[in-house]
Design a protein around this motif. Sequence first.
Motif, PDB file in Angstrom:
ATOM      1  N   GLU A 154      -8.231  -0.191  12.596  1.00  0.00           N
ATOM      2  CA  GLU A 154      -9.261  -0.873  11.813  1.00  0.00           C
ATOM      3  C   GLU A 154      -9.038  -2.377  11.817  1.00  0.00           C
ATOM      4  OE1 GLU A 154      -9.544   0.993   7.883  1.00  0.00           O
ATOM      5  OE2 GLU A 154      -8.542   2.722   8.786  1.00  0.00           O
TER       6      GLU A 154
ATOM      7  N   GLN B 133      -7.542  -2.303   1.528  1.00  0.00           N
ATOM      8  CA  GLN B 133      -7.510  -2.606   2.953  1.00  0.00           C
ATOM      9  C   GLN B 133      -8.506  -3.706   3.351  1.00  0.00           C
ATOM     10  OE1 GLN B 133      -5.346  -1.564   5.170  1.00  0.00           O
ATOM     11  NE2 GLN B 133      -6.315  -2.555   6.934  1.00  0.00           N
TER      12      GLN B 133
ATOM     13  N   PHE C  71      -0.286   5.615  11.901  1.00  0.00           N
ATOM     14  CA  PHE C  71      -0.687   5.845  10.507  1.00  0.00           C
ATOM     15  C   PHE C  71      -0.629   4.566   9.674  1.00  0.00           C
ATOM     16  CE2 PHE C  71       1.434  10.022  11.717  1.00  0.00           C
ATOM     17  CZ  PHE C  71       0.241  10.591  12.143  1.00  0.00           C
TER      18      PHE C  71
ATOM     19  N   HIS D 183      -2.549  14.963   4.951  1.00  0.00           N
ATOM     20  CA  HIS D 183      -3.962  15.080   4.572  1.00  0.00           C
ATOM     21  C   HIS D 183      -4.786  14.211   5.511  1.00  0.00           C
ATOM     22  CE1 HIS D 183      -3.801  11.048   2.701  1.00  0.00           C
ATOM     23  NE2 HIS D 183      -2.602  11.433   2.293  1.00  0.00           N
ATOM     24  N   THR D 184      -6.027  14.583   5.723  1.00  0.00           N
ATOM     25  CA  THR D 184      -6.920  13.823   6.590  1.00  0.00           C
ATOM     26  C   THR D 184      -7.603  12.716   5.788  1.00  0.00           C
ATOM     27  OG1 THR D 184      -8.707  15.387   6.171  1.00  0.00           O
ATOM     28  CG2 THR D 184      -7.285  15.827   8.063  1.00  0.00           C
ATOM     29  N   GLN D 185      -8.482  11.967   6.451  1.00  0.00           N
ATOM     30  CA  GLN D 185      -9.111  10.816   5.806  1.00  0.00           C
ATOM     31  C   GLN D 185      -9.906  11.203   4.564  1.00  0.00           C
ATOM     32  OE1 GLN D 185     -11.601   8.530   8.441  1.00  0.00           O
ATOM     33  NE2 GLN D 185     -11.833   6.845   7.014  1.00  0.00           N
ATOM     34  N   ASP D 186     -10.505  12.385   4.592  1.00  0.00           N
ATOM     35  CA  ASP D 186     -11.304  12.804   3.431  1.00  0.00           C
ATOM     36  C   ASP D 186     -10.487  13.578   2.394  1.00  0.00           C
ATOM     37  OD1 ASP D 186     -10.905  15.227   4.656  1.00  0.00           O
ATOM     38  OD2 ASP D 186     -13.012  15.632   5.066  1.00  0.00           O
ATOM     39  N   GLY D 187      -9.168  13.602   2.570  1.00  0.00           N
ATOM     40  CA  GLY D 187      -8.301  14.248   1.593  1.00  0.00           C
ATOM     41  C   GLY D 187      -8.034  15.713   1.845  1.00  0.00           C
ATOM     42  N   THR D 188      -8.679  16.300   2.846  1.00  0.00           N
ATOM     43  CA  THR D 188      -8.454  17.707   3.149  1.00  0.00           C
ATOM     44  C   THR D 188      -7.194  17.862   4.004  1.00  0.00           C
ATOM     45  OG1 THR D 188      -9.871  17.551   5.104  1.00  0.00           O
ATOM     46  CG2 THR D 188     -10.911  18.228   3.039  1.00  0.00           C
TER      47      THR D 188
ATOM     48  N   ARG E   4      -3.250   2.104   9.940  1.00  0.00           N
ATOM     49  CA  ARG E   4      -4.595   1.532   9.925  1.00  0.00           C
ATOM     50  C   ARG E   4      -4.714   0.313  10.835  1.00  0.00           C
ATOM     51  NH1 ARG E   4      -7.113   2.290   3.916  1.00  0.00           N
ATOM     52  NH2 ARG E   4      -9.008   2.041   5.163  1.00  0.00           N
TER      53      ARG E   4
ATOM     54  N   LYS F 237       0.875  -1.174   0.000  1.00  0.00           N
ATOM     55  CA  LYS F 237       0.000   0.000   0.000  1.00  0.00           C
ATOM     56  C   LYS F 237       0.907   1.217   0.000  1.00  0.00           C
ATOM     57  CE  LYS F 237      -3.520   0.099   2.803  1.00  0.00           C
ATOM     58  NZ  LYS F 237      -4.638   0.159   1.864  1.00  0.00           N
TER      59      LYS F 237
ATOM     60  N   THR G 111      -0.255  13.486   9.407  1.00  0.00           N
ATOM     61  CA  THR G 111      -0.158  13.219   7.979  1.00  0.00           C
ATOM     62  C   THR G 111      -0.507  14.504   7.232  1.00  0.00           C
ATOM     63  OG1 THR G 111      -2.452  12.456   7.869  1.00  0.00           O
ATOM     64  CG2 THR G 111      -0.746  10.794   8.221  1.00  0.00           C
TER      65      THR G 111
END
Length: 273
Positions: free
Chosen positions: A99, A66, A94, A146-151, A96, A57, A144
Motif C-alpha cells: 500500500e 495507516q 505483512f 486472520h485475513t483483511q476482513d477479520g475472518t 502493508r 501499530k 497471518t
Amino acid sequence: MKPGRVILMGAGPGDLDLLTRKAVRALSSADVLLLDELVPPDIVELAPRARVLRVGKRGGCRSTPQPFIQRLMRRYALQGRTVVRVKGGEALMFGRAGEEIAFLEAAGIEVELINGVSSGMAAAAALGISLTHRDYCHGVSFVTAHTQDGTPPDWQALARSRTTLVIYMGMRRIEDVAAGLLAHLPAGTPAAVVQWASTPREARLVTLLGRLADDAREAGLGSPAIILVGDAIGLARADGRRDGDTVGSIVGPDPSRLDPQDAVAEIQRTGAM
C-alpha cells in the motif's frame, strides 16, 4: 524542489546485530525516521541527524492510522528529505508495504526497499530447525491468523499443503488457530511458539497442536510471538538439545543475549556505518 525519497526498511526481529550494512547506511542518511512499535528504540542512535517520529501499530492497542503514516512520508519526501520508514521484521512481509509503495509512487516519489530478517525466520533459528526440511514437508507457508476482513484463513487448505505453517499475529486468538487446525490435522502434530525472537526477552515453547493453546497460556506467552506448526517442528528443542522429551517444555528470557544498546555500540565501533 526535487522530491526526496522514501526507504522502506526491515529492522529485523529485535536483535540489532541482524541489521544489514545497507540498513545501517540508510539509517545514517535519514532526515526523518518513522519507527514502528516493535523496532528497538536504540536504533535511533544509528540515525544521529534524523527527526524521529514514532508511528506504532500493534494489534489490540492504540495505533497510528495507516493513511496518516502514508501522508507523513509523502509530506517529508516532497520537501526533498530522505525518509526512512523502519518496520519490524521484514518490510515486505505483512507490513502493508504494498500500500505504501503504491501511494508514494502515485505521488512521484522514489521508493527504495531494504530487506530485514523476518521474525518467522528468527523463530526457526531460535528453535534450531529448518522450516523446509525435505524429509518432513514440501515447503513453508507464512500466514497471518486472520485475513483483511477479520475472518480466519483457509485452515483446511493450509493443512493439506503439507508445508510448515508460520503464523503471525495469532496469539490473541491462539485458541481459534489451534481449533481451526485441529479440524484438519492430528492433535499430535508438532507445534511451537517463540516470543520476542532474537532478543534478550526471547521465550520458546515446544509442544503439540492438541496442547498448543493450553500450554501457551499456561506459560504466559503473548504478543509478539510466532506460532509454528508442522512435522518439521518435531525437530525443535526449546532448550537447544536434541535428546529427551521436550514436549511442553519452555525456555524463558536469556540474559546473556546482547542488549540492543550494546549492539548499537558494537555497530558504531566496527565502522559498519
